[in-house]
Design a protein around this motif. Structure first.
Motif, PDB file in Angstrom:
ATOM      1  N   PRO A 107       0.820  -1.209   0.000  1.00  0.00           N
ATOM      2  CA  PRO A 107       0.000   0.000   0.000  1.00  0.00           C
ATOM      3  C   PRO A 107       0.864   1.274   0.000  1.00  0.00           C
ATOM      4  CG  PRO A 107      -0.908  -1.583   1.537  1.00  0.00           C
ATOM      5  CD  PRO A 107       0.434  -2.125   1.095  1.00  0.00           C
ATOM      6  N   ALA A 108       0.429   2.277  -0.766  1.00  0.00           N
ATOM      7  CA  ALA A 108       1.195   3.515  -0.944  1.00  0.00           C
ATOM      8  C   ALA A 108       1.495   4.222   0.381  1.00  0.00           C
ATOM      9  CB  ALA A 108       0.451   4.457  -1.891  1.00  0.00           C
ATOM     10  N   ASP A 109       0.546   4.244   1.311  1.00  0.00           N
ATOM     11  CA  ASP A 109       0.804   4.932   2.583  1.00  0.00           C
ATOM     12  C   ASP A 109       1.897   4.213   3.375  1.00  0.00           C
ATOM     13  OD1 ASP A 109      -1.050   2.774   3.042  1.00  0.00           O
ATOM     14  OD2 ASP A 109      -1.674   3.694   4.932  1.00  0.00           O
ATOM     15  N   GLN A 110       1.988   2.906   3.251  1.00  0.00           N
ATOM     16  CA  GLN A 110       3.033   2.151   3.942  1.00  0.00           C
ATOM     17  C   GLN A 110       4.385   2.355   3.258  1.00  0.00           C
ATOM     18  OE1 GLN A 110       1.369  -1.811   4.120  1.00  0.00           O
ATOM     19  NE2 GLN A 110      -0.232  -1.151   5.532  1.00  0.00           N
ATOM     20  N   VAL A 111       4.372   2.536   1.940  1.00  0.00           N
ATOM     21  CA  VAL A 111       5.607   2.877   1.222  1.00  0.00           C
ATOM     22  C   VAL A 111       6.132   4.206   1.748  1.00  0.00           C
ATOM     23  CG1 VAL A 111       6.586   3.536  -1.020  1.00  0.00           C
ATOM     24  CG2 VAL A 111       5.029   1.587  -0.872  1.00  0.00           C
ATOM     25  N   ALA A 112       5.255   5.193   1.892  1.00  0.00           N
ATOM     26  CA  ALA A 112       5.648   6.512   2.405  1.00  0.00           C
ATOM     27  C   ALA A 112       6.218   6.398   3.819  1.00  0.00           C
ATOM     28  CB  ALA A 112       4.451   7.466   2.383  1.00  0.00           C
TER      29      ALA A 112
END
Length: 177
Positions: A64-69
């Protein structure tokens, strides 16, 4: 007696809420589910190509993109982080770019899911340990085929132990600024 029942119910509700807050892909018993439509809802971290053997093919990895961030900020996988690796068959042929060019096919071999668990929530399960939940999904199956992460999963990940059991060097999306 009513107080005990209410307290017990409250405890069960708290466990259910904790599991849901931890990850929508883990139930209160620690069973991991395969995220639906992950190719369209998660960020592609990178790909591996394995030319031979049981693991041959393209390994496309998502999170998930928020976890990448969060990973980019801290250099660590946040608690509840979900990593999905889809292993696909490959084909090769001659193209204008050269001979022996390989590409992924539509045929999935199997899918792996790892979920970060820094608190050891499900340590009594055979698929939780080393700070992660581990799952293997065979084609057409919705249930985790792994019975014991130590024998079914960990062997491939031991060389990446220094990076929290994840081969982060193959995931340029985690390191992009």
């Amino acid at each position: 007696m009513k107080i005990k029942v209410i307290a017990g119910l409250s405890c069960l509700m708290a466990l259910s809420v904790q599991a849901e807050e931890f990850s929508p892909f883990v139930d209160k018993k620690g069973e991991i589910s395969l995220p639906d439509d992950f190719r369209n809802t998660m960020s592609h971290l990178g790909s591996w190509y394995v030319p031979q053997g049981d693991a041959s093919g393209f390994h496309d990895v998502y999170m998930p993109a928020d976890q990448v961030a969060q990973y980019r900020e801290s250099g660590q996988f946040p608690d509840g982080a979900v990593i999905v690796k889809e292993l696909r068959h490959s084909a090769s042929g001659a193209y204008t770019t050269g001979a022996g060019v390989s590409h992924a096919t539509e045929m999935v071999k199997q899918t792996f899911v790892m979920i970060k668990d820094s608190q050891g929530r499900f340590s009594d399960s055979g698929n939780w340990g080393e700070g992660w939940g581990w799952a293997l999904f065979k084609v057409g199956q919705k249930k985790n085929a792994s019975m014991n992460y130590k024998t079914d999963c960990l062997g491939c990940h031991i060389p990446a132990k220094q990076h929290d059991y994840v081969y982060t060097e193959g995931y340029p999306t985690l390191h992009a600024k």
